[in-house]
Design an enzyme around this catalytic site. Structure first.
Site, PDB file in Angstrom:
ATOM      1  N   CYS A  47     -16.449  86.186  61.372  1.00 18.74           N
ATOM      2  CA  CYS A  47     -15.842  85.864  62.593  1.00 18.74           C
ATOM      3  C   CYS A  47     -14.197  85.851  62.177  1.00 18.74           C
ATOM      4  CB  CYS A  47     -16.136  84.547  63.251  1.00 18.74           C
ATOM      5  SG  CYS A  47     -15.586  83.987  64.625  1.00 18.74           S
ATOM      6  N   CYS A  53     -11.768  77.874  62.922  1.00 22.57           N
ATOM      7  CA  CYS A  53     -12.417  76.882  64.055  1.00 22.57           C
ATOM      8  C   CYS A  53     -13.373  76.054  63.443  1.00 22.57           C
ATOM      9  CB  CYS A  53     -13.402  78.120  64.639  1.00 22.57           C
ATOM     10  SG  CYS A  53     -14.621  77.709  66.054  1.00 22.57           S
ATOM     11  N   CYS A  56     -17.883  76.318  62.619  1.00 22.35           N
ATOM     12  CA  CYS A  56     -18.667  76.787  61.244  1.00 22.35           C
ATOM     13  C   CYS A  56     -17.721  76.421  60.009  1.00 22.35           C
ATOM     14  CB  CYS A  56     -18.736  78.274  61.275  1.00 22.35           C
ATOM     15  SG  CYS A  56     -19.732  79.245  62.254  1.00 22.35           S
ATOM     16  N   CYS A 130     -18.057  84.837  68.820  1.00 23.66           N
ATOM     17  CA  CYS A 130     -18.574  83.724  68.110  1.00 23.66           C
ATOM     18  C   CYS A 130     -19.916  84.363  67.777  1.00 23.66           C
ATOM     19  CB  CYS A 130     -19.327  82.815  69.367  1.00 23.66           C
ATOM     20  SG  CYS A 130     -19.805  81.323  68.326  1.00 23.66           S
ATOM     21  N   GLN A 233     -33.136  70.914  71.066  1.00 18.16           N
ATOM     22  CA  GLN A 233     -32.977  71.531  69.607  1.00 18.16           C
ATOM     23  C   GLN A 233     -31.985  72.683  70.088  1.00 18.16           C
ATOM     24  OE1 GLN A 233     -33.516  69.980  67.138  1.00 18.16           O
ATOM     25  NE2 GLN A 233     -35.005  68.404  67.935  1.00 18.16           N
ATOM     26  N   PHE A 260     -38.570  57.750  70.220  1.00 16.52           N
ATOM     27  CA  PHE A 260     -37.256  58.627  70.445  1.00 16.52           C
ATOM     28  C   PHE A 260     -37.858  59.823  70.872  1.00 16.52           C
ATOM     29  CE2 PHE A 260     -36.319  55.834  66.729  1.00 16.52           C
ATOM     30  CZ  PHE A 260     -35.110  55.104  67.631  1.00 16.52           C
ATOM     31  N   GLU A 278     -38.904  56.313  74.779  1.00 17.94           N
ATOM     32  CA  GLU A 278     -37.356  56.971  74.786  1.00 17.94           C
ATOM     33  C   GLU A 278     -36.372  56.126  75.483  1.00 17.94           C
ATOM     34  OE1 GLU A 278     -34.203  58.905  74.784  1.00 17.94           O
ATOM     35  OE2 GLU A 278     -35.830  59.509  73.586  1.00 17.94           O
ATOM     36  N   ASP A 324     -38.152  60.638  65.680  1.00 19.62           N
ATOM     37  CA  ASP A 324     -37.090  61.322  65.713  1.00 19.62           C
ATOM     38  C   ASP A 324     -35.877  60.658  66.241  1.00 19.62           C
ATOM     39  OD1 ASP A 324     -35.634  63.810  65.741  1.00 19.62           O
ATOM     40  OD2 ASP A 324     -36.464  64.589  67.561  1.00 19.62           O
ATOM     41  N   CYS A 350     -31.626  64.370  61.735  1.00 21.68           N
ATOM     42  CA  CYS A 350     -30.626  65.369  61.740  1.00 21.68           C
ATOM     43  C   CYS A 350     -29.540  64.718  60.857  1.00 21.68           C
ATOM     44  CB  CYS A 350     -30.249  65.531  63.045  1.00 21.68           C
ATOM     45  SG  CYS A 350     -29.781  63.826  63.950  1.00 21.68           S
TER      46      CYS A 350
END
Length: 395
Positions: A47, A53, A56, A130, A233, A260, A278, A324, A350
């Protein structure tokens, strides 16, 4: 001379003698003068915006080096808690598969800039290409830039785009279209570009201006009403890898608690009866509607698991637990789980650091960390996800 041996959590190459070097790849050589000599795992970034940017950080790594980075993030986090576990092969999402993104916009020099923020800066990189976004999402960048120009953008705005069953769901925060001309511009944009829904949020919650048909996202084979700006996701491939890992981890229990639960990414893929907790009310409403439509044995509860985690007595009722949490992890819930008698936990995370912290609580409570499945949904970024299985050796 010193060789670059790994990539640190923030993306810098680390040499044998401990020096951190920006944009260095494993196998590169660092001279005494600080010059980086490219090695076998360095690639030409595809890219034009890299490395300016902030979308990434690791486009200079080949796939082998990037997979090693994802794995190392997890093993290093576990090691910091004096833990280890078998780490499986990384599930790496292909290029141009990101189906959701939040872009930033601002008016500058008589035109509108739209793209990701620059590395370590609030400046906006005006996106001309992108290599991570779905092509259908990138195709909206120029038209969105034109729409914001016609709406007379005066201050910074955020543009969240998510690909749904019916097309792109667009939520623009920081802009309030006013007047007939603005309304006509919004309608013309949505019709011309096949947008599924177009909403605006000027600080008082999303207001939908265009939605010819109800917007859904299919999870576990069930269409789920998708709220404006809802969480999904990042890639379909990443979702598939996480769902498969969770299903393998829990097996076929008669009852499962999905904590969650969000919109039901895992809830709707689980067998048997499922209790789904949740904290986001709009997600709970959507999941409940989907469960009712699909006649699924799912009980939903609007519950803030940070303020009111499930107790040990509640947890002991289930044959499996799916967890999660957001990036902060789930320390209080993990403490209750550590003392529970549920036979298996599937933990999706995550954030390897908060996962390892919670894993240490579980292991101290007698649980075994059986395996970890790394998932690289945010290709070329330092963001790492995973799924893991915990069991009790005494059961």
């Amino acid at each position: 001379m010193s060789r670059i041996v790994r990539v640190a959590a923030r993306g810098e190459g680390v040499s044998q003698d401990g020096r951190h070097v920006a944009f260095a790849a494993p196998g590169d050589t660092l001279t005494d003068a600080g010059e980086v000599v490219p090695g076998p795992h360095r690639r030409v970034p595809p890219c034009r915006h890299f490395p300016t940017c902030g979308g990434c950080q690791l486009q200079h790594l080949d796939d082998d080096a990037y997979r090693a980075f994802v794995t190392d993030r997890i093993t290093s986090a576990l090691a910091a808690q004096n833990l280890s576990a078998p780490v499986r092969e990384v599930a790496l999402s292909p290029e141009r598969t990101r189906r959701r993104a939040t872009l930033h916009a601002e008016a500058k020099g008589g035109r509108v800039l739209l793209g990701f923020a620059a590395q370590k800066s609030h400046a906006i990189v005006d996106m001309a290409e992108c290599h991570v976004l779905l092509p259908d999402i990138f195709a909206l960048v120029a038209p969105l830039r034109g729409l914001l120009q016609r709406l007379g953008l005066k201050r910074r705005a955020d543009v969240q785009v998510t690909m749904t069953d019916r097309g792109a769901d667009v939520l623009i925060a920081g802009v309030a279209p006013e007047g007939l001309a603005a309304a006509e511009a919004v309608t013309a944009f949505a019709e011309r570009h096949g947008v599924a829904r177009l909403s605006f949020d000027d600080g008082f919650g999303p207001e939908t201006r265009w939605e010819p048909q109800p917007v859904t996202i299919t999870l576990g084979g069930t269409p789920v009403p998708f709220p404006p700006g809802g969480f999904l996701q990042a890639t379909a491939e990443g979702e598939g890898a996480l769902v498969a890992a969770v299903r393998e981890a829990v097996g076929t229990p008669a009852t499962t608690a999905d904590l969650f639960a969000g919109l039901g990414t895992f809830t709707l893929a689980l067998p048997g009866k499922v209790y789904a907790a949740e904290g986001a009310r709009d997600a709970v409403i959507s999941l409940k509607a989907a469960a009712n439509t699909g006649q699924r044995p799912i009980f939903t509860e609007h519950r803030d698991l940070y303020r009111r985690p499930l107790t040990v007595t509640e947890l002991d009722r289930f044959g499996a637990i799916v967890l999660d949490p957001p990036r902060a992890g789930a320390r209080d819930q993990a403490e209750a789980l550590a003392n529970s008698r549920a036979p298996v936990i599937a933990y999706v995370s995550c954030n390897p650091s908060s996962f390892a912290r919670d894993a240490a609580l579980l292991v101290a409570g007698g649980w075994s960390l059986d395996w970890v499945r790394p998932v690289g949904q945010f290709r070329w970024s330092t963001h790492v996800e995973l799924a893991a299985r915990f069991t009790r050796p005494d059961q």
